[in-house]
Scaffold this active site. Structure first.
Site, PDB file in Angstrom:
ATOM      1  N   ASP A  24       0.857  -1.182   0.000  1.00  0.00           N
ATOM      2  CA  ASP A  24       0.000   0.000   0.000  1.00  0.00           C
ATOM      3  C   ASP A  24       0.893   1.232   0.000  1.00  0.00           C
ATOM      4  O   ASP A  24       1.722   1.416   0.895  1.00  0.00           O
ATOM      5  CB  ASP A  24      -0.870  -0.036   1.262  1.00  0.00           C
ATOM      6  CG  ASP A  24      -1.842   1.129   1.339  1.00  0.00           C
ATOM      7  OD1 ASP A  24      -1.744   2.052   0.504  1.00  0.00           O
ATOM      8  OD2 ASP A  24      -2.683   1.127   2.245  1.00  0.00           O
ATOM      9  N   SER A  70     -11.118   3.298   6.692  1.00  0.00           N
ATOM     10  CA  SER A  70     -11.041   3.780   5.314  1.00  0.00           C
ATOM     11  C   SER A  70     -11.405   2.594   4.428  1.00  0.00           C
ATOM     12  O   SER A  70     -10.853   1.499   4.606  1.00  0.00           O
ATOM     13  CB  SER A  70      -9.630   4.279   4.997  1.00  0.00           C
ATOM     14  OG  SER A  70      -9.477   4.508   3.619  1.00  0.00           O
ATOM     15  N   GLU A 111     -11.328   8.854  12.910  1.00  0.00           N
ATOM     16  CA  GLU A 111     -11.515   7.946  11.780  1.00  0.00           C
ATOM     17  C   GLU A 111     -11.253   6.521  12.230  1.00  0.00           C
ATOM     18  O   GLU A 111     -10.184   6.209  12.735  1.00  0.00           O
ATOM     19  CB  GLU A 111     -10.559   8.308  10.643  1.00  0.00           C
ATOM     20  CG  GLU A 111     -10.679   7.388   9.430  1.00  0.00           C
ATOM     21  CD  GLU A 111      -9.546   7.577   8.431  1.00  0.00           C
ATOM     22  OE1 GLU A 111      -9.055   6.564   7.912  1.00  0.00           O
ATOM     23  OE2 GLU A 111      -9.162   8.740   8.191  1.00  0.00           O
ATOM     24  N   GLN A 134      -4.839  -3.582  12.141  1.00  0.00           N
ATOM     25  CA  GLN A 134      -6.124  -3.392  11.476  1.00  0.00           C
ATOM     26  C   GLN A 134      -6.817  -4.718  11.221  1.00  0.00           C
ATOM     27  O   GLN A 134      -6.166  -5.758  11.071  1.00  0.00           O
ATOM     28  CB  GLN A 134      -5.932  -2.701  10.109  1.00  0.00           C
ATOM     29  CG  GLN A 134      -5.522  -1.263  10.167  1.00  0.00           C
ATOM     30  CD  GLN A 134      -5.492  -0.627   8.783  1.00  0.00           C
ATOM     31  OE1 GLN A 134      -5.397   0.583   8.673  1.00  0.00           O
ATOM     32  NE2 GLN A 134      -5.565  -1.408   7.728  1.00  0.00           N
ATOM     33  N   ASP A 146     -14.465   7.401   4.226  1.00  0.00           N
ATOM     34  CA  ASP A 146     -13.950   7.186   5.575  1.00  0.00           C
ATOM     35  C   ASP A 146     -15.109   7.129   6.565  1.00  0.00           C
ATOM     36  O   ASP A 146     -16.010   7.979   6.526  1.00  0.00           O
ATOM     37  CB  ASP A 146     -13.006   8.317   5.999  1.00  0.00           C
ATOM     38  CG  ASP A 146     -11.681   8.290   5.245  1.00  0.00           C
ATOM     39  OD1 ASP A 146     -11.347   7.231   4.682  1.00  0.00           O
ATOM     40  OD2 ASP A 146     -10.988   9.329   5.228  1.00  0.00           O
ATOM     41  N   ARG A 206       4.518   1.883   9.984  1.00  0.00           N
ATOM     42  CA  ARG A 206       4.511   3.109   9.179  1.00  0.00           C
ATOM     43  C   ARG A 206       5.529   4.069   9.784  1.00  0.00           C
ATOM     44  O   ARG A 206       5.232   4.815  10.714  1.00  0.00           O
ATOM     45  CB  ARG A 206       3.110   3.718   9.132  1.00  0.00           C
ATOM     46  CG  ARG A 206       2.109   2.795   8.442  1.00  0.00           C
ATOM     47  CD  ARG A 206       0.727   3.395   8.314  1.00  0.00           C
ATOM     48  NE  ARG A 206      -0.198   2.440   7.712  1.00  0.00           N
ATOM     49  CZ  ARG A 206      -1.502   2.647   7.538  1.00  0.00           C
ATOM     50  NH1 ARG A 206      -2.039   3.802   7.934  1.00  0.00           N
ATOM     51  NH2 ARG A 206      -2.274   1.722   6.988  1.00  0.00           N
TER      52      ARG A 206
END
Length: 317
Positions: free
Chosen positions: A45, A239, A236, A112, A223, A97
């Site tokens: 990604d 997504s 959030e 996630q 989102d 990340r």
């Protein structure tokens, strides 16, 4: 004050309840997921297109990248697993990340529920997207109800229904506000919202937010955002979107000056229509936990490295 041991038990309860509801509502089966992929596969990604993946070379000289998320891999996996339309997969995804800006809801460590479902070509529509958003929202509602029964000190935060609004409608309504400020206003007003059209240029020439051009169709994504009374801001949680087809992939790559990606194996499969049409997304496990358990900082629900040794020690572990 809740003890760390009780928090661990509550985190387990949230994850077990929501993952079960998510799988049942969307007809998903759990599958194992990779922690890293080859650089040349095009499966990682790219997020906003500027983040650097963590990389390493094997003894054999293979150039591997730790995943940012599994947005592309999942669609590839649907074809490999020969999943029928209407059914899909869900993974317990772990990622790094390295370029994340740390704050109360961002960490270098990402966990996630990454899910993907096969669909028919004629289901590539906003109405179908919204149907699946409602199913995810219902899983959140069921999880909240379960946690309220388990912990009476918690408060009900989710509304009865989720509200849909486009990024263009938000810009039209609040032209003087930033996208983040617009999200705060409407999330507080409605409690839970789904903003469509993430990544596409608005009438102002700006984008509500950046989104990689080669997995979501920017006209068919969005989102899922809730109002977090603990922070007083929007949060959030997910997504997601209907994935690109040949036409939208070519268009979005050209718009981002990334047309060279069309030569990557994953992208060639989309051009040659060798991958199934699909819908999918990522749902932040730690964000769902901190929202449900009314925690102020994501460090309270997962271990990572923060701005100092003292902060690391004072996080969950």
């Amino acid at each position: 004050m809740t003890s760390k041991y009780q928090t661990l038990k509550d985190i387990q309860a949230v994850k077990q309840t929501f993952s079960t509801e998510l799988a049942n509502n969307l007809s998903l089966i759990p599958v194992p997921a990779p922690l890293f992929v080859t650089k040349d596969s095009g499966l990682n990604d790219n997020l906003n297109g500027v983040e650097r993946p963590v990389k390493f070379l094997t003894k054999q000289g293979d150039d591997l990248e730790v995943v940012h998320s599994l947005a592309k891999w999942k669609r590839y996996a649907l074809g490999e697993f020969e999943i029928d339309p209407g059914h899909g997969i869900v993974t317990d995804m772990r990622a790094i990340r390295r370029d994340e800006d740390l704050d109360a809801i961002h960490s270098y460590y990402v966990d996630q529920w990454d899910w993907e479902k096969c669909i028919l070509k004629e289901q590539r529509s906003l109405d179908f997207l919204k149907e699946n958003v409602i199913k995810i929202f219902n899983a959140l509602k069921t999880t909240e109800d379960a946690m309220l029964k388990k912990n009476p000190q918690l408060t009900q935060k989710l509304p009865e229904d989720i509200t849909f609004v486009s990024s263009q409608e938000l810009e039209d309504a609040y032209p003087a506000l930033s996208p983040a400020e617009r999200e705060d206003v409407v999330a507080k007003k409605y409690g839970a919202i789904f903003i469509t059209g993430i990544g596409k240029k608005l009438n102002s020439g700006k984008r509500h937010d950046l989104r990689a051009p080669d997995y979501d169709d920017w006209d068919l994504n969005g989102d899922l955002i809730v109002y977090n009374p603990v922070s007083g801001h929007s949060l959030e949680l997910s997504s997601m979107g209907i994935r690109v087809d040949k036409k939208s992939l070519i268009k979005q790559l050209a718009e981002c000056d990334c047309s060279e990606r069309l030569e990557l194996p994953f992208h060639k499969k989309i051009i040659n229509e060798e991958l199934p049409y699909s819908i999918g997304g990522g749902i932040g496990q730690s964000r769902v936990c901190m929202f449900m358990l009314e925690k102020e900082h994501i460090a309270e629900v997962h271990p990572s490295v923060w701005d100092s040794v003292e902060e690391t020690v004072s996080s969950l572990i």
